[in-house]
Design an enzyme around this catalytic site. Structure first.
Site, short mmCIF file in Angstrom:
data_model
loop_
_atom_site.label_atom_id
_atom_site.label_comp_id
_atom_site.label_asym_id
_atom_site.label_seq_id
_atom_site.Cartn_x
_atom_site.Cartn_y
_atom_site.Cartn_z
N PHE A 90 0.80 -1.22 0.00
CA PHE A 90 0.00 0.00 0.00
C PHE A 90 0.83 1.27 0.00
O PHE A 90 0.36 2.31 -0.45
CB PHE A 90 -1.00 -0.01 1.16
CG PHE A 90 -2.15 -0.92 0.87
CD1 PHE A 90 -3.16 -0.54 0.00
CD2 PHE A 90 -2.19 -2.19 1.40
CE1 PHE A 90 -4.20 -1.39 -0.30
CE2 PHE A 90 -3.22 -3.06 1.10
CZ PHE A 90 -4.24 -2.66 0.25
N GLU A 91 2.02 1.22 0.49
CA GLU A 91 2.87 2.41 0.48
C GLU A 91 3.55 2.59 -0.88
O GLU A 91 3.76 3.69 -1.32
CB GLU A 91 3.93 2.35 1.58
CG GLU A 91 3.38 2.37 2.98
CD GLU A 91 2.69 3.67 3.37
OE1 GLU A 91 2.95 4.71 2.73
OE2 GLU A 91 1.90 3.65 4.31
#
Length: 161
Positions: free
Chosen positions: A16-17
């Site tokens: 997700f980052e």
């Protein structure tokens, strides 16, 4: 002794980052680099994947060390990892003061997935208004899935995979 963070948690956070080697402003307007590193980041700064990996390991373990004493119940590694991912993203102050933590510490472990899914808003840096973030929607779904996955089981895949 600090609780180690499992690989499923690192996978979720990295997914997700995403890696960004050059400093950028995240949707909330915070300078960010690598895989979600926000400390001492400056405009124009660049790093490679090795440096970003070191920062991620350090940042995630700091988050784990900070939240562990706040949790009154013994959790399995996936439950703990889901909370580490959440606190890494939402911030330690938000975690510390959350209804999520209060409900967890009251013994309502079943409330955690729903509480995670409430944290999907960002403040638009231009309008200063709260808005739903599709990225946070997907991340909270993945954190809730990790919370509900027994250690050793394969984690359900996210919608983007």
């Amino acid at each position: 002794m600090p609780t180690p963070v499992n690989q499923a948690t690192f996978y979720l956070i990295k997914h997700f980052e995403s890696f960004r080697g050059k400093a950028y402003r995240c949707p909330a307007g915070v300078w960010t680099i690598g895989w979600g590193h926000t400390g001492d980041v400056e405009e124009g700064q660049c790093i490679d994947r090795d440096e970003a990996g070191f920062l991620l390991l350090t940042d995630v373990q700091k988050t784990a060390d900070a939240i562990e004493p706040l949790i009154l119940f013994e959790l399995n590694e996936n439950q703990f990892g889901a909370l580490v991912s959440f606190a890494f993203n939402a911030g330690l102050g938000n975690f510390r003061n959350s209804t999520l933590l209060r409900r967890l510490n009251q013994g309502d472990l079943a409330a955690v997935p729903g509480q995670l899914k409430r944290w999907v808003f960002i403040t638009n840096p231009v309008t200063r208004q709260k808005e739903v973030s599709n990225g946070l929607l997907r991340r909270r779904e993945a954190e809730a899935a990790l919370w509900q996955t027994e250690p050793g089981e394969l984690m359900p895949q996210t919608a983007e995979e």
